[in-house]
Scaffold this motif. Structure first.
Motif, PDB file in Angstrom:
ATOM      1  N   GLY A   1       9.775  -5.803 -16.246  1.00 23.08           N
ATOM      2  CA  GLY A   1       8.322  -5.060 -16.775  1.00 23.08           C
ATOM      3  C   GLY A   1       7.689  -6.373 -17.829  1.00 23.08           C
ATOM      4  N   SER A   2       7.153  -5.898 -18.762  1.00 23.21           N
ATOM      5  CA  SER A   2       6.395  -6.887 -19.643  1.00 23.21           C
ATOM      6  C   SER A   2       6.892  -6.548 -20.969  1.00 23.21           C
ATOM      7  CB  SER A   2       4.822  -6.539 -19.499  1.00 23.21           C
ATOM      8  OG  SER A   2       4.141  -7.416 -20.442  1.00 23.21           O
ATOM      9  N   PRO A   3       7.427  -7.520 -21.949  1.00 22.50           N
ATOM     10  CA  PRO A   3       7.499  -8.948 -21.030  1.00 22.50           C
ATOM     11  C   PRO A   3       8.935  -9.222 -20.236  1.00 22.50           C
ATOM     12  CG  PRO A   3       8.419  -8.692 -23.320  1.00 22.50           C
ATOM     13  CD  PRO A   3       7.888  -7.406 -23.187  1.00 22.50           C
ATOM     14  N   ARG A   4       8.855  -9.949 -19.637  1.00 20.90           N
ATOM     15  CA  ARG A   4       9.837 -10.325 -18.543  1.00 20.90           C
ATOM     16  C   ARG A   4      11.357 -10.486 -19.392  1.00 20.90           C
ATOM     17  NH1 ARG A   4       8.847  -8.617 -13.544  1.00 20.90           N
ATOM     18  NH2 ARG A   4       6.693  -9.123 -13.041  1.00 20.90           N
ATOM     19  N   ASN A   5      11.090 -11.327 -20.295  1.00 17.35           N
ATOM     20  CA  ASN A   5      12.145 -11.730 -20.994  1.00 17.35           C
ATOM     21  C   ASN A   5      12.461 -11.031 -22.466  1.00 17.35           C
ATOM     22  OD1 ASN A   5      12.912 -13.424 -18.883  1.00 17.35           O
ATOM     23  ND2 ASN A   5      11.788 -15.180 -19.951  1.00 17.35           N
ATOM     24  N   LEU A   6      13.627 -10.575 -22.673  1.00 14.84           N
ATOM     25  CA  LEU A   6      14.059  -9.823 -24.000  1.00 14.84           C
ATOM     26  C   LEU A   6      15.181 -10.520 -24.704  1.00 14.84           C
ATOM     27  CD1 LEU A   6      13.608  -6.227 -23.287  1.00 14.84           C
ATOM     28  CD2 LEU A   6      11.843  -7.437 -24.402  1.00 14.84           C
TER      29      LEU A   6
END
Length: 228
Positions: free
Chosen positions: A190-195
């Motif tokens: 999803g958005s954002p790709r990185n958490l």
């Protein structure tokens, strides 16, 4: 004199023969019609076909407004094109457009866990919560850790919109001293790709300060030592 009489006799005979032939023909065979005599069996059908084709061509030209040579090869193509327009002149049915797929959006309830100060070797566990704020299913496709001292556990099932999952993160402080800022990165679809998740705190050596407290306790007057 004899020759003249012979010639005259022959001429009279031929004239009478011709007259007799004409009289016989007019009396018994009827008058000769050159047009009627020219029509033989099978000619009537050809003549009728020619007349019909001429009338059809005239009516065809009157209907479509064509003039000139009827043998032109362009006319049938034009008729076919206009027939195609009439055939498809009805209402146009639009294809139903597919609804765009939803976009998943991941949101963490917190990104930093401050564990304060701990002794070296203590294991810290903390649970983060990941919420899907988007309109499509959210998935964690991969993860990264800053070092071998951190680990993470999470469900592999998709997260529907509006739902959440618990992410269990672990920090092992063995052989870690001083300030700590350890990162765990989650990769999603999803958005954002990185958490990113962080463990923050301070790690002291084992039994740090206990000997000093013990020495201070022995040096204290006995009457100042609290009982119990």
């Amino acid at each position: 004199m004899r020759v003249f009489l012979f010639t005259l006799s022959v001429s009279i005979f031929l004239g009478l023969s011709l007259y007799a032939a004409i009289w016989y023909t007019q009396t018994y065979l009827g008058p000769v019609d050159p047009l009627a005599s020219s029509i033989e069996v099978g000619h009537l059908e050809n003549l009728f076909a020619e007349k019909v084709s001429d009338s059809q061509e005239a009516s065809f030209e009157e209907d479509w407004g064509w003039e000139g040579d009827s043998s032109s090869t362009d006319k049938p193509e034009e008729v076919e094109a206009e027939n195609e327009e009439e055939k498809f002149s009805g209402p146009i049915v639009e294809k139903k457009k597919e609804a765009p797929k939803g976009i998943p959006r991941g949101k963490l309830n917190q990104s930093i866990h401050d564990f304060g100060s701990i002794d070296e070797g203590v294991r810290i566990d903390h649970t983060f919560k990941l919420i899907n704020r988007g309109t499509g299913d959210l998935r964690i496709v991969d993860f990264e850790v800053g070092c071998g001292c951190t680990m993470v556990e999470f469900p592999r099932t998709p997260i529907p919109p509006g739902k959440s999952i618990d992410i269990k993160a672990v920090f092992d402080s063995k052989d870690k001293l001083g300030p700590q800022n350890k990162m765990i990165r989650l990769r999603t679809n999803g958005s954002p790709r990185n958490l990113e998740l962080f463990f923050k705190g301070w790690v002291y050596p084992k039994n740090f300060g206990k000997e000093e407290k013990k020495e201070n306790k022995e040096d204290m007057p006995k009457d100042t030592v609290k009982k119990g």
